[in-house]
Design a protein around this motif. Structure first.
Motif: not given
Length: 378
Positions: A124-131
């Motif tokens: 789930c946190s990979s989206g925030m990592m990209a952002l």
């Protein structure tokens, strides 16, 4: 310098799939009962979700293609041309390929001009990592604009045919609860955001004030994992002599160690309290809490822990979630939530948002603070 989310986009494949049609798409695996399914769905609160497979369990659209559709929607709203995007940061849990990276495959699908790309792999946190990567590139002036996108294609891994070789299914006719649970929980879709160094004239933009990502992997073994048959993860799917042997041993089935989920709640609220104590934000001044969580039961646990710790905003009445309508889309969820809020005009100038994305993989807690601004007031 600052970075602003000036446009968003989302893509949800097909029509909404209600609970009573789930197995028309992913089929039945083992002897999982209707009672078990109803218990899982009752705790999750999910009423409908989207799948990128059809009722013949055939792929309708790839993970990269869904991401590309979300990017196109966001880029069009931003008024950018296909040759003007300077960077693409992409995230997913299960990409179409083991390699090349997900961002490269999306770039190829888009056909945009040459640009910098990066792939964030995780849950789930990979989206925030990209952002965050896109945000920092724009904020320091390295790029004038960037697109962050997250997408998930979970249903492809939940097809009943995937479990035909599993030892537990062959010998006992059963699917482990930690796997059966996820089959009814995860959904498909993509969300994207355009980041620029200036807000968009004539509409609301979201200034990114900060993004915090903290791993608590040192505190527990894996909670949600894919590629091993136990959460110690000492033996990877690649350590088996063949992929058939890995599938037989259950190493290719995604799993959730349910007993560890309360620990995710604890570290999530612990991180929340640390940010408040550090003066990163004042809970009394937050307009919205866009929160990604896996189930309504998880929300109840979080609110209960807030109350137990006597945190002022324990009720968090301004939570925003679309879980019941679109399902749990993992890394893409926070993008789709923000796109909904902006599209529906829920966010007004001056509003502040604290986005929260807890990841159960091996416990990563992500927070993002946003301020809604109008270009003529900056």
């Amino acid at each position: 310098m600052s970075a602003y989310i000036t446009a968003t986009g989302r893509y949800l494949p097909g029509d909404p799939v209600p609970n009573d049609e789930i197995e028309d798409y992913i089929g039945k695996a083992g002897l999982a009962s209707a009672d078990l399914r109803e218990m899982i769905l009752g705790n999750s609160g999910i009423k409908t979700r989207h799948y990128a497979i059809d009722k013949n369990q055939q792929t309708v659209m790839s993970n990269a293609a869904m991401a590309a559709q979300a990017v196109r929607a966001a880029v069009a709203r931003a008024g950018l041309g296909p040759d003007e995007v300077e960077m693409l940061a992409a995230a997913t849990t299960m990409p179409d390929l083991l390699g090349p990276g997900h961002a490269s495959m999306i770039h190829g699908e888009l056909g945009y001009a040459p640009m910098e790309v990066m792939t964030a792999h995780g849950i789930c946190s990979s989206g925030m990592m990209a952002l965050k990567d896109a945000y920092l590139q724009v904020a320091i002036g390295e790029k004038r604009n960037a697109v962050a996108v997250a997408s998930e294609f979970a249903s492809r891994g939940f097809k009943s045919s995937r479990y035909a070789e599993m030892k537990s299914v062959i010998e006992e006719g059963t699917l482990p609860m930690e796997t059966a649970f996820l089959r009814y929980m995860l959904s498909d879709g993509a969300g994207a955001a355009v980041l620029r160094s200036e807000p968009e004239p004539g509409k609301i933009s979201l200034r990114i004030d900060w993004i915090s990502l903290t791993s608590y992997a040192n505190t527990e073994q894996a909670c949600m994992y894919l590629g091993s048959n136990d959460n110690a993860c000492t033996k990877s799917w690649g350590d088996y002599p063949t992929t058939t042997a890995a599938a037989h041993d259950g190493a290719l089935a995604i799993r959730q160690k349910l007993s560890l989920l309360p620990h995710l709640v604890e570290v999530g609220i612990q991180e929340y309290q640390k940010l408040v104590a550090a003066g990163k934000f004042d809970p009394e001044k937050v307009t919205w809490y866009p929160v990604h969580y896996s189930s309504e039961r998880m929300k109840e646990l979080m609110i209960g822990e807030f109350k137990r710790r006597d945190i002022t905003r324990g009720e968090m009445v301004n939570w925003y979630s679309n879980l019941t309508r679109v399902g749990n889309i993992g890394s893409a969820s926070i993008y789709i939530i923000l796109d909904e809020m902006l599209s529906e005009g829920l966010i007004k100038e001056g509003d502040t948002l604290v986005c929260m994305v807890p990841e159960s993989g091996r416990f990563i807690i992500s927070f993002m603070h946003l301020t809604a601004v109008a270009a003529d007031r900056v």
